[in-house]
Design an enzyme around this catalytic site. Structure first.
Site, mmCIF file in Angstrom:
data_model
loop_
_atom_site.group_PDB
_atom_site.id
_atom_site.type_symbol
_atom_site.label_atom_id
_atom_site.label_comp_id
_atom_site.label_asym_id
_atom_site.label_seq_id
_atom_site.Cartn_x
_atom_site.Cartn_y
_atom_site.Cartn_z
ATOM 1 N N HIS A 169 0.840 -1.232 0.001
ATOM 2 C CA HIS A 169 0.070 0.153 -0.079
ATOM 3 C C HIS A 169 0.810 1.268 0.220
ATOM 4 O O HIS A 169 2.080 1.249 0.027
ATOM 5 C CB HIS A 169 -0.943 0.010 1.150
ATOM 6 C CG HIS A 169 -0.236 -0.067 2.528
ATOM 7 N ND1 HIS A 169 0.066 1.171 3.016
ATOM 8 C CD2 HIS A 169 0.055 -0.896 3.479
ATOM 9 C CE1 HIS A 169 0.818 1.107 4.323
ATOM 10 N NE2 HIS A 169 0.634 -0.432 4.663
ATOM 11 N N CYS A 185 2.945 -4.398 6.927
ATOM 12 C CA CYS A 185 2.781 -4.653 5.531
ATOM 13 C C CYS A 185 3.868 -3.730 4.741
ATOM 14 O O CYS A 185 4.886 -3.295 5.275
ATOM 15 C CB CYS A 185 1.345 -3.504 5.347
ATOM 16 S SG CYS A 185 0.007 -4.365 5.889
#
Length: 249
Positions: A169, A185
């Site tokens: 992301h 992440c």
């Protein structure tokens, strides 16, 4: 998958950093244009202060390191070196700088991208909402926008039909690129995740190098971090994975 690299604005560049006689670094103009403000999105994407980032982490076309064996079209994440490679057929790759998980949050393995979203919603976990008044404001999820910790794009990693809860992301903290600070992440500069998002389709294989698993105690005791969509995976009547709420788009 398109392999034209014009969008990278780095093909043919022989130097990304030069130095003035006084020692002050000069950022290549191509990189300044690459990371300029974007005003064609639903929300403004500000220009990146490139002085906050080591130039090796700027998006560029490189030869794939010989120790990385991957099929064309694969994404390979190298956490120790903070790079993500989009592999091409001719032994080259687009290399992006990334931020990765801090100690106890790192993850490695193979997965596939089975959902993608522009300006994704972020669902803070219940533990975070209990201790963080800001996170508690979003019991049904924080809408996409400039302040959302997932940035301008998110791609969701599955192993088979199981959501790994790990994402590739964007980030509202470009200075974190090249560091191990996240809750696991893989984060990119917003300009880079927008570029990557357009290049990789659903079904793209992702390999995260290494041999590590997250420490459950570290994750449980975390005092912050963007942990998006902590919801169980669902499947449709045909067995196809259905992204958690807020992932469609």
């Amino acid at each position: 998958m398109p392999i034209a690299l014009a969008g990278c604005q780095t093909a043919g560049q022989t130097s990304s950093l030069s130095t003035m006689p006084a020692g002050a670094p000069i950022i290549d103009q191509g990189f300044r244009e690459m990371y300029a403000a974007i005003d064609t999105e639903p929300f403004p994407v500000p220009a990146v202060d490139l002085k906050q980032i080591d130039p090796q982490f700027f998006r560029q076309v490189v030869q794939l390191p010989p120790e990385i064996a991957a099929q064309p079209g694969t994404l390979v994440v190298d956490p120790p070196n903070h790079f993500l490679y989009l592999v091409f057929e001719n032994g080259t790759a687009i290399r992006y700088g990334v931020g990765v998980g801090r100690q106890g949050f790192a993850w490695s393995g193979d997965a596939t991208i089975q959902a993608k979203q522009q300006w994704p919603k972020w669902h803070p976990p219940k533990e975070m909402m209990a201790r963080d008044p800001e996170a508690a404001k979003w019991p049904t999820g924080m809408p996409g926008g400039p302040g959302n910790p997932l940035g301008a794009r998110a791609m969701y990693l599955y192993q088979g039909k199981v959501d790994t809860l790990y994402r590739i992301h964007g980030t509202t903290q470009p200075w974190s690129i090249g560091k191990s600070l996240s809750s696991g992440c893989i984060r990119l500069i917003n300009q880079d995740i927008i570029d990557l998002y357009e290049r990789v389709p659903i079904g793209t294989r992702v390999t995260v190098l290494g041999n590590v698993e997250p420490d459950p105690n570290a994750v449980y005791n975390s005092h912050g971090g963007a942990v998006p969509d902590p919801q169980p995976a669902r499947t449709s009547s045909t067995g196809t994975p259905v992204p958690p709420d807020g992932m469609h788009g």
